[in-house]
Structures are given as structure tokens and as C-alpha cells.
Design a protein around this motif. Structure first.
Motif, mmCIF file in Angstrom:
data_model
loop_
_atom_site.group_PDB
_atom_site.id
_atom_site.type_symbol
_atom_site.label_atom_id
_atom_site.label_comp_id
_atom_site.label_asym_id
_atom_site.label_seq_id
_atom_site.Cartn_x
_atom_site.Cartn_y
_atom_site.Cartn_z
ATOM 1 N N THR A 1 -73.028 -152.618 62.512
ATOM 2 C CA THR A 1 -72.129 -151.763 63.285
ATOM 3 C C THR A 1 -70.808 -151.677 62.524
ATOM 4 O O THR A 1 -70.262 -152.700 62.112
ATOM 5 C CB THR A 1 -71.899 -152.344 64.687
ATOM 6 N N LYS B 1 -73.786 -147.593 68.375
ATOM 7 C CA LYS B 1 -73.031 -148.387 67.411
ATOM 8 C C LYS B 1 -73.854 -148.848 66.206
ATOM 9 O O LYS B 1 -73.429 -149.741 65.483
ATOM 10 C CB LYS B 1 -72.389 -149.603 68.089
ATOM 11 N N GLU C 1 -61.082 -157.997 66.117
ATOM 12 C CA GLU C 1 -61.562 -156.780 65.481
ATOM 13 C C GLU C 1 -62.562 -157.147 64.389
ATOM 14 O O GLU C 1 -62.288 -158.013 63.558
ATOM 15 C CB GLU C 1 -60.383 -156.001 64.881
ATOM 16 N N HIS D 1 -67.562 -150.828 63.301
ATOM 17 C CA HIS D 1 -66.293 -151.355 63.810
ATOM 18 C C HIS D 1 -66.425 -151.672 65.286
ATOM 19 O O HIS D 1 -66.954 -150.866 66.053
ATOM 20 C CB HIS D 1 -65.179 -150.331 63.594
ATOM 21 N N GLN D 2 -65.965 -152.855 65.672
ATOM 22 C CA GLN D 2 -65.998 -153.260 67.073
ATOM 23 C C GLN D 2 -64.763 -154.087 67.406
ATOM 24 O O GLN D 2 -64.223 -154.778 66.543
ATOM 25 C CB GLN D 2 -67.240 -154.108 67.364
ATOM 26 N N GLN D 3 -64.358 -154.026 68.660
ATOM 27 C CA GLN D 3 -63.293 -154.881 69.169
ATOM 28 C C GLN D 3 -63.832 -155.682 70.342
ATOM 29 O O GLN D 3 -64.556 -155.154 71.191
ATOM 30 C CB GLN D 3 -62.082 -154.052 69.600
#
Length: 249
Positions: A166, A216, A184, A168-170
Motif C-alpha cells: 500500500t 489501498k 505515517e 501511503h497510510q496513516q
């Protein structure tokens, strides 16, 4: 708005933009695999370093969240036992008795602490100069709903490994050593598959690609990777990255 504040905002937006557009690595210098955890207090600086490495645009950069920190009260939302097994496989390959986080594996050959961008880049350059870089060309494109992988000629044999990630994830961490932090993450791997064997000759592989770009599932890295006698991951001799939406003209 004061000029200095505007300048800071502009610079920050440029940095985020450069990371967001990163991923199209045509001729990577090396592969960096970071083993990290949301429950590890010393990992956030390494996660930030990884984002800088992604922004460079000249490396294949992957993040593997391990599950052995989960006992501290926070279950890493991106962790898996398979990621932990991959790290222990590298430990066996390198003759180590244990593992640690944050650990960066370079080209499947050497390890360094994952917090120092300069040290990681230096190790990539050293391996490249020593002939232990990415010596076999690898390319990947989308054709409709298929991923087409092209691998050039070289010496020896290796597995064709696909690591899906994936972009980008927060994550809001509410327990454990990083409680209260909004974390992040870039290029977090959620699945690794061995899809073929390369024996030194040019070859082309086609894989289903419908999952890319959905929920995602943003991209994948194709690694040409040797293995130990027990199937443990070892040196990586070729690699590329394919992002969702990238199609052959």
C-alpha cells in the motif's frame, strides 16, 4: 501570512508531493527493506527515513511490519507473521541469532539500523561498486488486467518474487510505546508471493493485475531474489516497482 511561514508550507507541500509521485523507479540502484512496528518506540525515525528514501526515486523501498511487538498492548494494524518470518529468514541467511527493529536489509545482503538515510545510501553505493547491486534488468507494465514482467539475461538462478504494498497510510496508535501518535507509513507490504524461477535467460511472466488500485492495493515490487537451502531470502540481483495505473504505451 508571514513570508517565513509561507516558505515552510511551500517546502512541506513540495516534499509531500515528491513522495506522493515517487514509485516509478525505472533503473533502481538497490533495494531497501525496512522491518518496523507501530509498537516500537525507536521505529518512527526509521519510518520517516523510509519516506525520504521513497522520495529519492532511485531505490526500491519496502516496509514490513512485524508482529513480535504486539504483546506490548498495541496490535500493529499492518503486521503479519509472514513479515516476521521473512525477517527471521534474512537472519538465518546472514548467520545472525536474532532480529531487531528498525532493521534495514540492503539488496538482501547486508543489514543496518534503519534510521540513518546517509548510512543506508552509503551501503547501497558500496554494494553497487562491489558488483553486488542490481545487475539483471527487470521491468513491469500493465496490459489491461495483466501484469507483464520482463527479466533480462544474467548469471545463476533466482526466484521471481512479487511484494504487494500500500503506497501511503496513516494510523492513530492508541496503546503501547507510541500511544497517542498519528503514524505515517509508506510502501507497507501486505503480501509476498514467489511467482516463478529465472535461470539466467530472458523471460516474460504474466500475472493477474486486477487487485492493484483497489482498497489501498497500490503497487508491487518485483524482486529477482536468490534463496538459501531452506528457502530463506538472500541476495537480490534485480528489481523494479509497478504502481497501479501504470500501463504500457
Amino acid at each position: 501570512m508571514p513570508f517565513a511561514l509561507r516558505a515552510v508550507i511551500v517546502l512541506a507541500s513540495l516534499l509531500v508531493g515528491s513522495i506522493a509521485s515517487a514509485g516509478e523507479v525505472r533503473s533502481p540502484k538497490g533495494v531497501v527493506e525496512l522491518f518496523t512496528s507501530q509498537g516500537c518506540a525507536s521505529c518512527p525515525p526509521a519510518d520517516n527515513t523510509l519516506s525520504q528514501l521513497v522520495a529519492q526515486g532511485d531505490l526500491v523501498v519496502l516496509s514490513y511490519h512485524v508482529d513480535y511487538w504486539n504483546y506490548l498492548g498495541w496490535t500493529d494494524t499492518l503486521s503479519s507473521k509472514e513479515n516476521t518470518q521473512r525477517q527471521y529468514g534474512y537472519a538465518k541467511t546472514m548467520g545472525r541469532s536474532g532480529v531487531y527493529t528498525p532493521q534495514a536489509i540492503i539488496n538482501g545482503r547486508e543489514h543496518v539500523k534503519g534510521t540513518d538515510q546517509t548510512v543506508i545510501n552509503g551501503k547501497v553505493n558500496d554494494l553497487q561498486k562491489a558488483g553486488k547491486g542490481l545487475t539483471v534488468p527487470v521491468a513491469a507494465t500493465m496490459h489491461g488486467d495483466e501484469i507483464e514482467i520482463e527479466i533480462g539475461e544474467g548469471q545463476g538462478q533466482a526466484d521471481v518474487v512479487v511484494a504487494y504494498f500500500t503506497k501511503h497510510q496513516q494510523v492513530d496508535v492508541t496503546k503501547g510505546e507510541n500511544s497517542g501518535k498519528n503514524m505515517e507509513y509508506w510502501h507497507a507490504v501486505y503480501d509476498v508471493q514467489s511467482v516463478g524461477m529465472w535461470n539466467g535467460q530472458k523471460m516474460t511472466l504474466k500475472l493477474p493485475g486486477k487487485a492493484l488500485g483497489k482498497t489501498k492495493k497500490d503497487g508491487c515490487a518485483i524482486l529477482l531474489q536468490t534463496s538459501g537451502s531452506g528457502g530463506e531470502p538472500a541476495s537480490i540481483i534485480g528489481a523494479t516497482v509497478l504502481m497501479a495505473g501504470r500501463k504500457k504505451d
